[in-house]
Design a protein around this motif. Structure first.
Motif, PDB file in Angstrom:
ATOM      1  N   GLY A  45       8.961  70.490  31.342  1.00 17.06           N
ATOM      2  CA  GLY A  45       7.649  71.302  32.029  1.00 17.06           C
ATOM      3  C   GLY A  45       7.655  71.426  33.406  1.00 17.06           C
ATOM      4  N   TYR A  46       9.028  71.538  34.115  1.00 17.45           N
ATOM      5  CA  TYR A  46       9.310  71.452  35.495  1.00 17.45           C
ATOM      6  C   TYR A  46       8.785  72.795  36.191  1.00 17.45           C
ATOM      7  CZ  TYR A  46      11.853  72.152  40.007  1.00 17.45           C
ATOM      8  OH  TYR A  46      12.040  72.160  41.439  1.00 17.45           O
ATOM      9  N   GLU A  47       8.197  72.722  37.369  1.00 15.57           N
ATOM     10  CA  GLU A  47       7.702  73.632  37.936  1.00 15.57           C
ATOM     11  C   GLU A  47       8.240  73.906  39.378  1.00 15.57           C
ATOM     12  OE1 GLU A  47       6.090  76.550  36.792  1.00 15.57           O
ATOM     13  OE2 GLU A  47       5.523  75.943  34.955  1.00 15.57           O
ATOM     14  N   PRO A  48       9.042  74.856  39.619  1.00 16.18           N
ATOM     15  CA  PRO A  48       9.665  74.874  41.200  1.00 16.18           C
ATOM     16  C   PRO A  48       8.487  74.648  42.235  1.00 16.18           C
ATOM     17  CG  PRO A  48      10.504  76.732  39.756  1.00 16.18           C
ATOM     18  CD  PRO A  48       9.100  75.889  38.986  1.00 16.18           C
ATOM     19  N   ASN A  49       8.662  73.756  43.348  1.00 11.89           N
ATOM     20  CA  ASN A  49       7.819  73.676  44.573  1.00 11.89           C
ATOM     21  C   ASN A  49       8.228  74.763  45.487  1.00 11.89           C
ATOM     22  OD1 ASN A  49       6.554  72.924  46.905  1.00 11.89           O
ATOM     23  ND2 ASN A  49       6.770  70.779  46.346  1.00 11.89           N
ATOM     24  N   TYR A  50       7.518  75.995  45.420  1.00 11.32           N
ATOM     25  CA  TYR A  50       7.677  77.046  46.031  1.00 11.32           C
ATOM     26  C   TYR A  50       7.680  76.772  47.535  1.00 11.32           C
ATOM     27  CZ  TYR A  50       8.051  79.704  41.940  1.00 11.32           C
ATOM     28  OH  TYR A  50       8.571  80.282  40.423  1.00 11.32           O
ATOM     29  N   ALA A  51       6.521  75.975  47.917  1.00 11.70           N
ATOM     30  CA  ALA A  51       6.042  75.593  49.352  1.00 11.70           C
ATOM     31  C   ALA A  51       7.376  74.933  50.136  1.00 11.70           C
ATOM     32  CB  ALA A  51       4.835  74.909  49.391  1.00 11.70           C
ATOM     33  N   ALA A  52       7.937  74.215  49.147  1.00 13.45           N
ATOM     34  CA  ALA A  52       9.246  73.219  49.698  1.00 13.45           C
ATOM     35  C   ALA A  52      10.444  74.308  49.952  1.00 13.45           C
ATOM     36  CB  ALA A  52       9.315  72.094  48.809  1.00 13.45           C
ATOM     37  N   GLN A  53      10.616  75.089  48.854  1.00 17.41           N
ATOM     38  CA  GLN A  53      11.567  75.942  49.070  1.00 17.41           C
ATOM     39  C   GLN A  53      11.460  76.722  50.389  1.00 17.41           C
ATOM     40  OE1 GLN A  53      11.839  78.090  45.233  1.00 17.41           O
ATOM     41  NE2 GLN A  53      12.567  76.280  44.212  1.00 17.41           N
ATOM     42  N   ARG A  54      10.392  77.180  50.754  1.00 18.56           N
ATOM     43  CA  ARG A  54       9.786  78.137  51.635  1.00 18.56           C
ATOM     44  C   ARG A  54      10.365  77.508  53.042  1.00 18.56           C
ATOM     45  NH1 ARG A  54       4.107  80.793  52.286  1.00 18.56           N
ATOM     46  NH2 ARG A  54       4.660  81.462  50.137  1.00 18.56           N
ATOM     47  N   LEU A  55      10.182  76.204  53.069  1.00 16.36           N
ATOM     48  CA  LEU A  55      10.156  75.574  54.166  1.00 16.36           C
ATOM     49  C   LEU A  55      12.021  75.227  54.698  1.00 16.36           C
ATOM     50  CD1 LEU A  55       7.764  72.474  54.245  1.00 16.36           C
ATOM     51  CD2 LEU A  55       7.738  74.381  55.670  1.00 16.36           C
ATOM     52  N   VAL A  56      12.527  75.151  53.473  1.00 25.14           N
ATOM     53  CA  VAL A  56      14.063  75.121  53.659  1.00 25.14           C
ATOM     54  C   VAL A  56      14.679  76.500  53.950  1.00 25.14           C
ATOM     55  CG1 VAL A  56      15.918  74.330  52.283  1.00 25.14           C
ATOM     56  CG2 VAL A  56      14.029  72.978  52.060  1.00 25.14           C
ATOM     57  N   SER A  57      14.278  77.519  53.155  1.00 21.73           N
ATOM     58  CA  SER A  57      15.117  78.694  53.094  1.00 21.73           C
ATOM     59  C   SER A  57      14.472  79.673  54.126  1.00 21.73           C
ATOM     60  CB  SER A  57      14.851  79.514  51.853  1.00 21.73           C
ATOM     61  OG  SER A  57      13.587  79.898  51.516  1.00 21.73           O
ATOM     62  N   LYS A  58      13.080  79.229  54.556  1.00 16.16           N
ATOM     63  CA  LYS A  58      12.429  80.091  55.578  1.00 16.16           C
ATOM     64  C   LYS A  58      12.017  81.492  55.029  1.00 16.16           C
ATOM     65  CE  LYS A  58      13.901  78.062  60.161  1.00 16.16           C
ATOM     66  NZ  LYS A  58      14.493  76.763  59.275  1.00 16.16           N
ATOM     67  N   ARG A  59      12.203  81.534  53.802  1.00 13.62           N
ATOM     68  CA  ARG A  59      11.787  82.977  53.134  1.00 13.62           C
ATOM     69  C   ARG A  59      10.653  82.606  52.068  1.00 13.62           C
ATOM     70  NH1 ARG A  59      16.722  86.339  52.740  1.00 13.62           N
ATOM     71  NH2 ARG A  59      17.264  86.637  54.910  1.00 13.62           N
ATOM     72  N   SER A  60       9.704  83.456  51.687  1.00  9.99           N
ATOM     73  CA  SER A  60       8.695  83.301  50.882  1.00  9.99           C
ATOM     74  C   SER A  60       9.063  84.051  49.569  1.00  9.99           C
ATOM     75  CB  SER A  60       7.684  84.059  51.286  1.00  9.99           C
ATOM     76  OG  SER A  60       7.464  85.348  51.629  1.00  9.99           O
ATOM     77  N   ASN A  61      10.038  85.086  49.703  1.00 11.93           N
ATOM     78  CA  ASN A  61      10.453  85.789  48.492  1.00 11.93           C
ATOM     79  C   ASN A  61       9.242  86.625  48.000  1.00 11.93           C
ATOM     80  OD1 ASN A  61      13.078  84.348  48.555  1.00 11.93           O
ATOM     81  ND2 ASN A  61      13.312  85.465  46.370  1.00 11.93           N
ATOM     82  N   VAL A  62       8.459  87.232  49.077  1.00 13.37           N
ATOM     83  CA  VAL A  62       7.276  87.891  48.705  1.00 13.37           C
ATOM     84  C   VAL A  62       7.261  89.175  49.677  1.00 13.37           C
ATOM     85  CG1 VAL A  62       4.737  88.205  48.757  1.00 13.37           C
ATOM     86  CG2 VAL A  62       5.728  85.968  48.171  1.00 13.37           C
ATOM     87  N   ILE A  63       7.267  90.428  48.964  1.00 18.12           N
ATOM     88  CA  ILE A  63       7.118  91.592  50.043  1.00 18.12           C
ATOM     89  C   ILE A  63       5.404  91.966  49.882  1.00 18.12           C
ATOM     90  CG2 ILE A  63       7.879  94.083  49.688  1.00 18.12           C
ATOM     91  CD1 ILE A  63       9.997  92.169  50.430  1.00 18.12           C
ATOM     92  N   GLY A  64       5.098  92.699  51.034  1.00 12.74           N
ATOM     93  CA  GLY A  64       3.659  93.328  51.139  1.00 12.74           C
ATOM     94  C   GLY A  64       4.037  94.688  50.993  1.00 12.74           C
ATOM     95  N   LEU A  65       3.071  95.105  50.499  1.00 13.10           N
ATOM     96  CA  LEU A  65       2.900  96.766  50.323  1.00 13.10           C
ATOM     97  C   LEU A  65       1.696  97.158  50.728  1.00 13.10           C
ATOM     98  CD1 LEU A  65       4.586  99.196  47.737  1.00 13.10           C
ATOM     99  CD2 LEU A  65       2.147  99.685  48.187  1.00 13.10           C
ATOM    100  N   ILE A  66       1.660  98.238  51.662  1.00 13.23           N
ATOM    101  CA  ILE A  66       0.322  98.895  52.261  1.00 13.23           C
ATOM    102  C   ILE A  66       0.345 100.264  51.701  1.00 13.23           C
ATOM    103  CG2 ILE A  66      -0.672  99.345  54.479  1.00 13.23           C
ATOM    104  CD1 ILE A  66       0.815  97.448  55.811  1.00 13.23           C
ATOM    105  N   TRP A  67      -0.951 100.334  51.045  1.00 10.09           N
ATOM    106  CA  TRP A  67      -1.211 101.588  50.837  1.00 10.09           C
ATOM    107  C   TRP A  67      -2.652 102.207  50.776  1.00 10.09           C
ATOM    108  CZ3 TRP A  67       2.826 104.741  47.539  1.00 10.09           C
ATOM    109  CH2 TRP A  67       2.314 106.311  47.385  1.00 10.09           C
ATOM    110  N   PRO A  68      -3.236 102.869  51.907  1.00  8.19           N
ATOM    111  CA  PRO A  68      -4.464 102.869  52.124  1.00  8.19           C
ATOM    112  C   PRO A  68      -5.321 103.788  51.049  1.00  8.19           C
ATOM    113  CG  PRO A  68      -3.344 103.709  53.925  1.00  8.19           C
ATOM    114  CD  PRO A  68      -2.245 103.562  52.877  1.00  8.19           C
ATOM    115  N   THR A  69      -4.756 104.433  49.839  1.00 11.34           N
ATOM    116  CA  THR A  69      -5.367 105.020  48.933  1.00 11.34           C
ATOM    117  C   THR A  69      -4.737 105.126  47.714  1.00 11.34           C
ATOM    118  OG1 THR A  69      -6.556 107.239  48.249  1.00 11.34           O
ATOM    119  CG2 THR A  69      -4.503 107.331  49.391  1.00 11.34           C
ATOM    120  N   LEU A  70      -5.225 104.728  46.451  1.00 15.59           N
ATOM    121  CA  LEU A  70      -4.965 104.850  45.416  1.00 15.59           C
ATOM    122  C   LEU A  70      -5.331 105.801  44.431  1.00 15.59           C
ATOM    123  CD1 LEU A  70      -4.473 100.940  44.551  1.00 15.59           C
ATOM    124  CD2 LEU A  70      -2.683 102.474  45.001  1.00 15.59           C
ATOM    125  N   GLU A  71      -6.236 106.795  44.872  1.00 12.11           N
ATOM    126  CA  GLU A  71      -6.891 107.686  44.063  1.00 12.11           C
ATOM    127  C   GLU A  71      -6.117 108.728  43.256  1.00 12.11           C
ATOM    128  OE1 GLU A  71      -9.389 109.586  47.280  1.00 12.11           O
ATOM    129  OE2 GLU A  71     -10.699 107.491  47.536  1.00 12.11           O
TER     130      GLU A  71
END
Length: 330
Positions: A45-71
């Motif tokens: 049941g091992y779960e990666p420690n993403y916070a620790a990985q981020r400190l090492v790699s300096k990457r979050s592996n997260v992309i932000g997407l901005i879209w002001p309307t979804l209509e």
């Protein structure tokens, strides 16, 4: 109880670094050992420690997407494809429907690696951003990569397609408010194409919807049908506008394409599900998503060099909404 790399290493009898490399699919670990470690990690049941990985790699592996309307439908289809494409590269996506400025500030707090921006009007984009950013539309800003989907060429291809079917009286329904460069490109592209193929332009075949929603296309079509101009074909400049065109024509007892051919911008699968499946021109939505994500990831890898802004090629998706002009009997 939290399972760590140390627990796995102790259980299997290897070093901590070997476990870490195996879980990150390193080629430095033999496949047999790697399979054994991964299997044990799942069992424990091992779960990666993403916070620790981020400190090492300096990457979050997260992309932000901005879209002001979804209509509208087309944006929603594109967001879905972008999310699928991001997932293929082992990234996650955070969606914001706030303003560009508010969204960027939030993404800074989340330490996202990069951002995809969809600006409602394609204007007033900030000149600089604190992280790699990619947008799409009309390439007039060299400070960030812009995925140009070549609206003028799409309109040229639509007019050429209808002209080859014998249509000369072609109406164009779109938003002429001119605050959105994307709509301006379509408007200008249509006029250029009509002149190119020797077709007449007048005050009646350029119909301003005054917006991009279904109702805007519906009301504009009703105005067109009550005007002196009698087109044999209509070009709609978006999925939603074209859906309104189809509804208005059917309410007026027009049979598509027997009485009126209809073609639309927006190359999305949802065109197939309209009351009448519409032939459409545009860059396929999956191609836009793939190009945007690839460009952004390249930018993240080398944030000191702004990638070139590609111009994509529109394609046709033929369905059942267009016929030879001679078959139009209304």
């Amino acid at each position: 109880m939290i399972i760590t790399i140390k627990d796995i290493a102790k259980k299997i009898g290897v070093s901590y670094s070997t476990v870490s490399k195996a879980l990150n699919d390193s080629p430095l670990v033999k496949q047999e050992t790697k399979d054994k470690i991964i299997k044990l990690a799942k069992e424990m049941g091992y779960e990666p420690n993403y916070a620790a990985q981020r400190l090492v790699s300096k990457r979050s592996n997260v992309i932000g997407l901005i879209w002001p309307t979804l209509e509208r439908v087309a944006p929603s289809a594109l967001i879905t494809k972008i999310n699928e494409e991001i997932s293929k590269h082992n990234y996650s996506m955070i969606l914001s429907i706030n303003s560009i400025e508010e969204s960027v500030e939030m993404f800074k707090r989340f330490q996202v690696d990069g951002v995809i921006v969809f600006n409602r009007d394609n204007i007033h984009m900030p000149k600089t951003f604190p992280m790699p950013i990619v947008t799409y539309g009309v390439n007039q800003n060299n400070s960030i990569p812009v995925i140009d989907v070549n609206y003028k060429e799409a309109m040229n291809a639509a007019v050429e397609y209808l002209n080859k079917l014998g249509h000369e009286n072609i109406a164009f329904l779109g938003d002429f408010s001119f605050i959105d460069e994307r709509q301006v490109e379509k408007y200008q592209g249509f006029q250029q194409a009509m002149r190119k193929f020797g077709l007449k332009l007048n005050n009646y075949n350029l119909v301003n919807t005054g917006g991009l929603d279904w109702y805007d296309g519906y009301m504009a079509t009703n105005r067109l049908l009550s005007s002196p101009f009698k087109p044999t074909a209509i070009i709609g400049t978006s999925y939603d506008i074209s859906a309104g065109i189809v509804r208005a024509l059917r309410q007026a007892n027009y049979i598509i394409p027997k009485d009126m051919s209809v073609i639309s911008y927006d190359n999305i699968p949802q065109m197939e599900n309209l009351e009448v499946p519409l032939t459409s021109f545009g860059v396929p939505v999956e191609d836009i998503a793939q190009q945007m994500v690839t460009t952004l990831l390249n930018y993240i890898e080398d944030s000191d060099t702004v990638p070139l802004s590609p111009v994509l090629t529109p394609k046709i998706a033929e369905r059942t909404s267009c016929a030879l002009a001679g078959k139009n009997n209304k």
